[in-house]
Write an enzyme that holds these catalytic residues in place. Sequence first.
Site, short mmCIF file in Angstrom:
data_model
loop_
_atom_site.label_atom_id
_atom_site.label_comp_id
_atom_site.label_asym_id
_atom_site.label_seq_id
_atom_site.Cartn_x
_atom_site.Cartn_y
_atom_site.Cartn_z
CG ASN A 10 -7.41 -29.19 -17.56
OD1 ASN A 10 -6.31 -29.63 -17.90
ND2 ASN A 10 -8.12 -28.37 -18.31
CG LEU A 212 -27.09 -21.38 -31.15
CD1 LEU A 212 -28.33 -21.08 -31.98
CD2 LEU A 212 -25.90 -20.58 -31.67
N GLY A 213 -26.07 -21.95 -26.30
CA GLY A 213 -26.34 -21.69 -24.88
C GLY A 213 -27.81 -21.81 -24.55
CG ASP A 237 -19.99 -23.02 -12.66
OD1 ASP A 237 -19.60 -22.63 -13.78
OD2 ASP A 237 -19.23 -23.58 -11.84
CB THR A 239 -17.62 -24.35 -15.70
OG1 THR A 239 -17.55 -23.02 -15.23
CG2 THR A 239 -16.26 -24.83 -16.16
N GLY A 242 -21.14 -27.35 -22.23
CA GLY A 242 -20.87 -27.85 -23.58
C GLY A 242 -20.37 -29.29 -23.53
CG ASP A 243 -16.83 -30.10 -21.52
OD1 ASP A 243 -16.52 -29.88 -22.70
OD2 ASP A 243 -16.25 -29.58 -20.55
#
Length: 291
Positions: A10, A212-213, A237, A239, A242-243
């Site tokens: 993306n 769980l962040g 940030d 974003t 998780g990746d």
Amino acid sequence: MKILNFGSINIDKVYQVDHFVMPGETQSCQGFQVFPGGKGLNQSIALARAGAKVWHAGKAGRDGDWLVRLMKEAGVDTRFVAVSEQETGSAVIQVDPSGQNGILLHDGANGTMEEAFIHEVLAFFDKGDLLLLQNEINKVPEMIEAAWEKGMTIAFNPSPANEGIGKCDLSKVTWLLLNETEGEQLTGEKEPEEILSQLLFQYPRMNVVLTLGEKGGICYSEGRKFSFSAPKVKAIDTTGAGDTFTGYFLKGIAMGETAQAAAATAAKAAAIAVTREGASVSIPFYSEVQV
Ligand code: RIB
């Protein structure tokens, strides 16, 4: 074991906002940047920065040449990234002052995988190799079937969570890596322990990592359940956190580490990533995680 990541690519358009825009509201933003992104691209870069050899398969439009070049420069093998007549997938991302994000996706080239392309790519891989998937390209259920037929090990990050996940045969997945939102979507449960129990009730052979962040996460692997913590940091940030976790965790597993060791390193890498702007550009190198 070869690692194939069949996933999205993306262009991320990131807006720093005071708060997520409300219906009918027009808001001026505090900043704007364009970043390479996509859960697939981010996870391939995380695997490469963690030190794994990874093949990325997927599609980008002609406007996405720079993203493919960037993956190559990061050490990702891009021979299976094809050019699509559609434009490259894109994401409009709002990031608020606490670092939380809200993402609007447009599939573009990520929605143009065909069966012939899938089989052409999988022909290069063998029984025992690892296939990593996210839920951001089309034909994920077909990829799970084809990889299972070949005897590949399948790791699935069902993100973003949507009704498409229901079409995937999760009994064929060896590693499921997901967050609470995705866990709720899959099981209808809200509590982490309940999510895990439900998943294991339905898929007893599955290994599950529920992140769980800032609270870390819980993992069930080979008959053992354990929790792991996340280092305390100031997030700017989130974003791609998780990746980052997924790439680092699977690198550890592919190298024969225990799930505990892999989760500890992955949580550290994700904590570093949230202290920086952007998704793939925020992913740390292994040397930064080891200090
Ligand atoms: O996981 C983060 C990613 O989600 C972003 O890079 C964006 O492209 C969306 O796919």
